[in-house]
Write a protein that holds these residues in place. Sequence first.
Motif, mmCIF file in Angstrom:
data_model
loop_
_atom_site.group_PDB
_atom_site.id
_atom_site.type_symbol
_atom_site.label_atom_id
_atom_site.label_comp_id
_atom_site.label_asym_id
_atom_site.label_seq_id
_atom_site.Cartn_x
_atom_site.Cartn_y
_atom_site.Cartn_z
ATOM 1 N N ARG A 166 -5.110 42.767 9.086
ATOM 2 C CA ARG A 166 -4.681 41.725 10.007
ATOM 3 C C ARG A 166 -3.583 40.840 9.387
ATOM 4 O O ARG A 166 -2.726 40.316 10.078
ATOM 5 N N ARG A 167 -3.593 40.743 8.032
ATOM 6 C CA ARG A 167 -2.636 39.863 7.354
ATOM 7 C C ARG A 167 -1.179 40.256 7.625
ATOM 8 O O ARG A 167 -0.287 39.435 7.499
ATOM 9 N N PHE A 168 -0.947 41.517 8.000
ATOM 10 C CA PHE A 168 0.422 41.963 8.250
ATOM 11 C C PHE A 168 0.859 41.705 9.692
ATOM 12 O O PHE A 168 2.039 41.787 10.012
ATOM 13 N N PHE A 169 -0.096 41.436 10.597
ATOM 14 C CA PHE A 169 0.190 41.309 12.026
ATOM 15 C C PHE A 169 0.107 39.850 12.464
ATOM 16 O O PHE A 169 -0.449 39.011 11.758
ATOM 17 N N ASP A 170 0.617 39.562 13.673
ATOM 18 C CA ASP A 170 0.563 38.196 14.189
ATOM 19 C C ASP A 170 -0.879 37.768 14.455
ATOM 20 O O ASP A 170 -1.245 36.617 14.239
ATOM 21 N N SER A 171 -1.684 38.703 14.958
ATOM 22 C CA SER A 171 -3.081 38.358 15.232
ATOM 23 C C SER A 171 -3.936 39.614 15.079
ATOM 24 O O SER A 171 -3.402 40.739 15.061
ATOM 25 N N GLU A 172 -5.245 39.418 14.975
ATOM 26 C CA GLU A 172 -6.138 40.574 14.806
ATOM 27 C C GLU A 172 -6.037 41.521 16.000
ATOM 28 O O GLU A 172 -6.147 42.735 15.859
ATOM 29 N N ALA A 173 -5.818 40.934 17.189
ATOM 30 C CA ALA A 173 -5.730 41.762 18.401
ATOM 31 C C ALA A 173 -4.561 42.737 18.339
ATOM 32 O O ALA A 173 -4.567 43.774 19.007
ATOM 33 N N ASP A 174 -3.553 42.410 17.544
ATOM 34 C CA ASP A 174 -2.369 43.285 17.453
ATOM 35 C C ASP A 174 -2.575 44.473 16.516
ATOM 36 O O ASP A 174 -1.749 45.382 16.486
ATOM 37 N N VAL A 175 -3.634 44.445 15.703
ATOM 38 C CA VAL A 175 -3.838 45.552 14.749
ATOM 39 C C VAL A 175 -4.292 46.782 15.532
ATOM 40 O O VAL A 175 -5.282 46.706 16.273
ATOM 41 N N PRO A 176 -3.571 47.920 15.385
ATOM 42 C CA PRO A 176 -4.011 49.117 16.103
ATOM 43 C C PRO A 176 -5.441 49.493 15.723
ATOM 44 O O PRO A 176 -5.874 49.237 14.596
ATOM 45 N N ARG A 177 -6.146 50.067 16.646
ATOM 46 C CA ARG A 177 -7.557 50.437 16.407
ATOM 47 C C ARG A 177 -7.695 51.863 15.919
ATOM 48 O O ARG A 177 -8.776 52.277 15.501
ATOM 49 N N GLU A 178 -6.620 52.644 15.998
ATOM 50 C CA GLU A 178 -6.693 54.038 15.574
ATOM 51 C C GLU A 178 -5.517 54.371 14.666
ATOM 52 O O GLU A 178 -4.458 53.742 14.751
ATOM 53 N N ALA A 179 -5.721 55.365 13.829
ATOM 54 C CA ALA A 179 -4.653 55.822 12.937
ATOM 55 C C ALA A 179 -4.805 57.322 12.726
ATOM 56 O O ALA A 179 -5.877 57.888 12.950
ATOM 57 N N ILE A 180 -3.702 57.939 12.292
ATOM 58 C CA ILE A 180 -3.767 59.328 11.814
ATOM 59 C C ILE A 180 -3.904 59.249 10.307
ATOM 60 O O ILE A 180 -3.193 58.482 9.651
ATOM 61 N N SER A 181 -4.793 60.036 9.750
ATOM 62 C CA SER A 181 -4.950 60.039 8.285
ATOM 63 C C SER A 181 -5.070 61.455 7.756
ATOM 64 O O SER A 181 -5.720 62.304 8.382
ATOM 65 N N LEU A 182 -4.491 61.689 6.599
ATOM 66 C CA LEU A 182 -4.821 62.912 5.871
ATOM 67 C C LEU A 182 -6.326 62.937 5.670
ATOM 68 O O LEU A 182 -6.934 61.882 5.453
ATOM 69 N N GLY A 183 -6.894 64.118 5.685
ATOM 70 C CA GLY A 183 -8.327 64.240 5.426
ATOM 71 C C GLY A 183 -8.608 64.270 3.933
ATOM 72 O O GLY A 183 -7.699 64.331 3.100
ATOM 73 N N ILE A 184 -9.882 64.217 3.623
ATOM 74 C CA ILE A 184 -10.302 64.252 2.221
ATOM 75 C C ILE A 184 -9.932 65.598 1.585
ATOM 76 O O ILE A 184 -9.547 65.670 0.413
ATOM 77 N N GLY A 185 -9.996 66.675 2.383
ATOM 78 C CA GLY A 185 -9.625 67.995 1.848
ATOM 79 C C GLY A 185 -8.175 68.021 1.414
ATOM 80 O O GLY A 185 -7.850 68.509 0.315
ATOM 81 N N SER A 186 -7.301 67.478 2.254
ATOM 82 C CA SER A 186 -5.873 67.487 1.912
ATOM 83 C C SER A 186 -5.634 66.660 0.662
ATOM 84 O O SER A 186 -4.807 67.006 -0.182
ATOM 85 N N ILE A 187 -6.351 65.535 0.527
ATOM 86 C CA ILE A 187 -6.188 64.683 -0.664
ATOM 87 C C ILE A 187 -6.732 65.425 -1.892
ATOM 88 O O ILE A 187 -6.093 65.476 -2.946
#
Length: 241
Positions: A166-187
Amino acid sequence: MQVHLYDSAAQVGQAAAILIGAQLISKPNAVLGLATGSSPIPTYQELIRMHRAGVVDFSSAVSFNLDEYCRLPESHPCSYHDFMHQQLFAHVNFAQGNTHVPNGNAADLAAECARYDQAIAKAGGIDLQLLGIGHNGHIGFNEPSDQFVYGCHVVKLTQSTIEANRRFFDSEADVPREAISLGIGSIMNAKRVVLLATGYDKAEVVRRSIREDIDPATQASILRTHPNVIILLDRAAASKL
Ligand code: F6R
């Protein structure tokens, strides 16, 4: 697993940059796995310095970022596309098209995840994966769970990650709720993993990851089974070990 302690976050960044620089010297066309967030900023600053000094050359290197928010425009100042541009890509000499960040705006996010894993495989896999660690033990956006997810996937961010970011955004409501992430296998398929943690607020999760059982509730704990992992800590992050 190697654990190295430093007096400051700046020194952690220098050590990580030395490892990345050495990787690029020994294999100029190395595939780097890159992270965003506060932890790698000193590393990127040091890499930029080494590049300007003529020591580190990215012209043949390839990079894949760990993650990106869903449905945030790439030009948004909080997107990981923008972060990487500001913090590293604009200042070093990656060839155009050689840096990759997941497309969180793809119409078909599942297809984007599959495409991203395939692109990494086609590039020959990741030689060196740089990681930060979340307060809840996440690596990438692999959030606490009862399982480790192998491949790139869409993640629902936990409340603790939303609050941390949230510290990077104007408000908590602006933080996206979903993301794409590499999986643990790829890491885990990366030939070498370099994990950075700095600050007292990471001390407890560093202790859990290193000292307690391997458990998907603390996703970073899986790294202990990786044959070539280097953990770089400042004294504050190491204070509960
Ligand atoms: C970033 C990422 C995250 C961060 C973690 C720590 O690409 O994948 O796992 O590394 O949230 O973030 P900072 O460094 O901001 O504490």
